[in-house]
Design a protein around this motif. Sequence first.
Motif, PDB file in Angstrom:
ATOM      1  N   TYR A  62     -14.258  71.084  -0.064  1.00  0.00           N
ATOM      2  CA  TYR A  62     -13.587  71.043   1.245  1.00  0.00           C
ATOM      3  C   TYR A  62     -14.656  70.228   2.548  1.00  0.00           C
ATOM      4  N   THR A 232      -5.344  65.705   3.585  1.00  0.00           N
ATOM      5  CA  THR A 232      -6.394  66.706   2.473  1.00  0.00           C
ATOM      6  C   THR A 232      -5.193  68.164   2.246  1.00  0.00           C
ATOM      7  N   TYR A 233      -5.420  68.802   1.025  1.00  0.00           N
ATOM      8  CA  TYR A 233      -5.105  69.670   0.731  1.00  0.00           C
ATOM      9  C   TYR A 233      -6.070  70.941   0.880  1.00  0.00           C
ATOM     10  N   VAL A 234      -6.395  72.277   0.731  1.00  0.00           N
ATOM     11  CA  VAL A 234      -6.187  73.156   0.996  1.00  0.00           C
ATOM     12  C   VAL A 234      -5.486  74.534   0.719  1.00  0.00           C
ATOM     13  N   GLN A 245      -8.043  67.631  -4.414  1.00  0.00           N
ATOM     14  CA  GLN A 245      -7.734  66.207  -3.101  1.00  0.00           C
ATOM     15  C   GLN A 245      -6.694  65.345  -3.435  1.00  0.00           C
TER      16      GLN A 245
END
Length: 383
Positions: A62, A232-234, A245
């Motif tokens: 990340y 952005t993916y979390v 991502q």
Amino acid sequence: MTRSLEPMMDFFLREKGELVHINGVRQLALIRDATNTIQMTDEKIIRAATPLHTGDIVDYRYERYLITSQVDQNEKSCRGRIRKCNQWLALNWNGQVKWFDSVVEARTFSTETGKVISMPEGNILVSLQDNADTRNIALSQRFYMTHQPFKIVGINHTLNGIIQLSCTLDSINTAYDDVEHNIADRWKYEITHTYALHIHQGTITHVLLNETIPLNVTATDNGNEVTNPAITYVSSDPSMVSVDQQGQVMGIALGQASITAKLTYHPTVLSTIEMRVVETGTHIYSIAITGNPMLKTGQSSSYVSHIYDHGVEVFDQSVEWSLRNQDDSTPTKGSITASTGNSVAVKAGSSSGSSNKALILTATLVSDPSMTIEKTISLKNLF
């Protein structure tokens, strides 16, 4: 007899490597700290079986890194030094704003002695990937960093793969600069942007254990869909649900975690969905709403909910409907005039002030109220 270090490192790469993205391409790499002590620069060593180049962008855990060193290569792998990109810089070309991941420092090192060289107060050194966009950067161009303006006073093109900018503190232009969002001369060329991000699978969905599903996400700017937005993916718990991502979600262990999608360069614009990891045989429902995406003043239109289980439409489930303004204001600028089964009729209000506003039509699964889906209905004046 001692074993060569290089074959050992290649073995560790195969056995202990982690998945990273290098210039957006998924690769296997071995990454370790460059020093035994914690440093502000967060330098690491990367080794990969695929080619590496100075200036490559590496996405790792990340965080985004820049390969800042020359690259060593043997028969089976490449090795280089990476530094964490600690700033996003927005550069403005007559209204065309582009964002760049960069390594910014207020001090540098002598290439001959390795000693720290302090830069004059208010000066910074910016390292960027050398590409078609950064090659257009010009002297005297301005940008913001942490709400402070800087001007480019020197450009170094001699480092293969990297462009270095020497910059000095500049003056704030209150008429044109968007200081809050760190964009120089923004209001000189454009109107205010209103961004939104939406995950179309609703507020909660399911993924099978050890399977993957894609998130369906769209971004809008002033109501218009953005093409290829940077997102952005979390995951709130990567040991339960992972996400890459590209928005591919995988069920790692039975349970639940939330996935948050953020506009990369506007991280306050986000959308979150709960992901439940379930075993094969479990019902996995999803809902889709079909109907007119726009209503004119006083106009009515019908909308239908389609319910799917594992992607196959089923007809033994039903939904409840609700309607609200997109901005959550009151009174609601429309109404539900009829509801039959999984169909509903929505009528736009008669107020002319509703133009360029939007309604949110929500369908909630009766058997599982946590399962919802929303449809945005734009409102326009009749004339």
